[in-house]
Write a protein that holds these residues in place. Structure first.
Motif, PDB file in Angstrom:
ATOM      1  N   ALA A  94      69.868 -14.464   5.707  1.00 39.12           N
ATOM      2  CA  ALA A  94      69.396 -15.372   6.741  1.00 39.12           C
ATOM      3  C   ALA A  94      68.173 -14.989   7.391  1.00 39.12           C
ATOM      4  O   ALA A  94      67.754 -13.614   7.383  1.00 39.12           O
ATOM      5  N   THR A  95      67.387 -15.743   7.584  1.00 37.27           N
ATOM      6  CA  THR A  95      65.967 -15.443   8.233  1.00 37.27           C
ATOM      7  C   THR A  95      66.250 -14.526   9.541  1.00 37.27           C
ATOM      8  O   THR A  95      67.124 -14.917  10.249  1.00 37.27           O
ATOM      9  N   GLU A  96      65.530 -13.566   9.852  1.00 39.90           N
ATOM     10  CA  GLU A  96      65.582 -12.661  10.816  1.00 39.90           C
ATOM     11  C   GLU A  96      66.599 -11.517  10.806  1.00 39.90           C
ATOM     12  O   GLU A  96      66.978 -10.980  11.891  1.00 39.90           O
ATOM     13  N   TYR A  97      67.356 -11.739   9.753  1.00 35.76           N
ATOM     14  CA  TYR A  97      68.580 -10.836   9.406  1.00 35.76           C
ATOM     15  C   TYR A  97      68.492 -10.112   8.141  1.00 35.76           C
ATOM     16  O   TYR A  97      67.806 -10.652   7.375  1.00 35.76           O
ATOM     17  N   THR A  98      68.826  -9.041   8.203  1.00 35.67           N
ATOM     18  CA  THR A  98      68.964  -8.047   6.933  1.00 35.67           C
ATOM     19  C   THR A  98      70.012  -8.530   5.977  1.00 35.67           C
ATOM     20  O   THR A  98      71.230  -8.772   6.393  1.00 35.67           O
ATOM     21  N   THR A  99      69.731  -8.624   4.768  1.00 40.82           N
ATOM     22  CA  THR A  99      70.533  -9.034   3.673  1.00 40.82           C
ATOM     23  C   THR A  99      71.642  -8.214   3.695  1.00 40.82           C
ATOM     24  O   THR A  99      71.781  -6.910   3.899  1.00 40.82           O
ATOM     25  N   GLN A 100      73.044  -8.469   3.826  1.00 36.35           N
ATOM     26  CA  GLN A 100      74.169  -8.065   3.547  1.00 36.35           C
ATOM     27  C   GLN A 100      75.236  -8.251   2.543  1.00 36.35           C
ATOM     28  O   GLN A 100      75.227  -9.329   2.283  1.00 36.35           O
ATOM     29  N   TRP A 101      76.047  -7.515   1.859  1.00 32.82           N
ATOM     30  CA  TRP A 101      76.977  -7.633   0.822  1.00 32.82           C
ATOM     31  C   TRP A 101      78.302  -7.672   1.903  1.00 32.82           C
ATOM     32  O   TRP A 101      78.514  -6.678   2.661  1.00 32.82           O
ATOM     33  N   TYR A 102      79.370  -8.259   1.450  1.00 31.38           N
ATOM     34  CA  TYR A 102      80.461  -8.271   2.073  1.00 31.38           C
ATOM     35  C   TYR A 102      81.151  -6.733   1.438  1.00 31.38           C
ATOM     36  O   TYR A 102      80.914  -6.547   0.354  1.00 31.38           O
ATOM     37  N   ASN A 103      81.862  -6.350   2.313  1.00 33.23           N
ATOM     38  CA  ASN A 103      82.371  -4.989   2.061  1.00 33.23           C
ATOM     39  C   ASN A 103      81.280  -3.850   1.988  1.00 33.23           C
ATOM     40  O   ASN A 103      81.397  -2.893   1.514  1.00 33.23           O
ATOM     41  N   ASP A 104      79.999  -4.237   2.458  1.00 34.45           N
ATOM     42  CA  ASP A 104      78.609  -3.381   2.571  1.00 34.45           C
ATOM     43  C   ASP A 104      78.397  -2.796   1.015  1.00 34.45           C
ATOM     44  O   ASP A 104      78.112  -1.723   0.638  1.00 34.45           O
ATOM     45  N   GLU A 105      78.905  -3.728   0.197  1.00 30.12           N
ATOM     46  CA  GLU A 105      78.147  -3.548  -1.406  1.00 30.12           C
ATOM     47  C   GLU A 105      77.008  -3.278  -1.506  1.00 30.12           C
ATOM     48  O   GLU A 105      76.108  -4.053  -0.743  1.00 30.12           O
ATOM     49  N   PRO A 106      76.278  -2.232  -2.242  1.00 32.43           N
ATOM     50  CA  PRO A 106      74.895  -2.061  -2.235  1.00 32.43           C
ATOM     51  C   PRO A 106      74.254  -3.368  -2.860  1.00 32.43           C
ATOM     52  O   PRO A 106      74.751  -4.023  -3.671  1.00 32.43           O
ATOM     53  N   ASP A 107      72.876  -3.391  -2.530  1.00 32.87           N
ATOM     54  CA  ASP A 107      72.151  -4.460  -3.003  1.00 32.87           C
ATOM     55  C   ASP A 107      71.563  -4.108  -4.480  1.00 32.87           C
ATOM     56  O   ASP A 107      71.567  -3.102  -4.859  1.00 32.87           O
TER      57      ASP A 107
END
Length: 107
Positions: A94-107
């Motif tokens: 989302a704009t103005e938010y850092t990309t996140q994975w469910y369960n903190d999966e790495p990018d």
């Protein structure tokens, strides 16, 4: 789950109800999905307000390829329908938010 940013964070709640035909979440790094799909709501972690137009994508864990992507509605809700019964990693952006994975999966 929270998306972290120096100024903004958001959270997503995945629907776990079978009546919605949504998903099975496990303690494993992936999300196992029933044949019907995955649904949930994305909110700001600090204000609990819904985040509209956030991107939600399901990636196959076996190939790392995106199979379905949708944007959240005005209430922060999303549904990724028609997914095969496999394991998926779910990415939230989302704009103005850092990309996140469910369960903190790495990018």
């Amino acid at each position: 789950m929270e998306l972290k940013n120096p100024t903004r964070r958001f959270a997503s709640r995945l629907a776990l109800a079978c009546v919605l035909g949504a998903l099975l979440a496990s303690a494993l790094p992936a999300v196992a999905a029933a044949a019907t799909g995955i649904s949930g709501r994305v909110t700001d972690a600090q204000t609990n307000e819904p985040i509209s137009a956030a991107g939600v994508c399901a990636y196959k864990t076996t190939t790392e390829s995106a199979v379905e992507c949708k944007n959240t509605n005005v209430n922060g809700e999303y549904e990724l329908a028609g997914l095969a019964e496999e394991s998926y990693k779910i990415r939230f952006t989302a704009t103005e938010y850092t990309t996140q994975w469910y369960n903190d999966e790495p990018d």
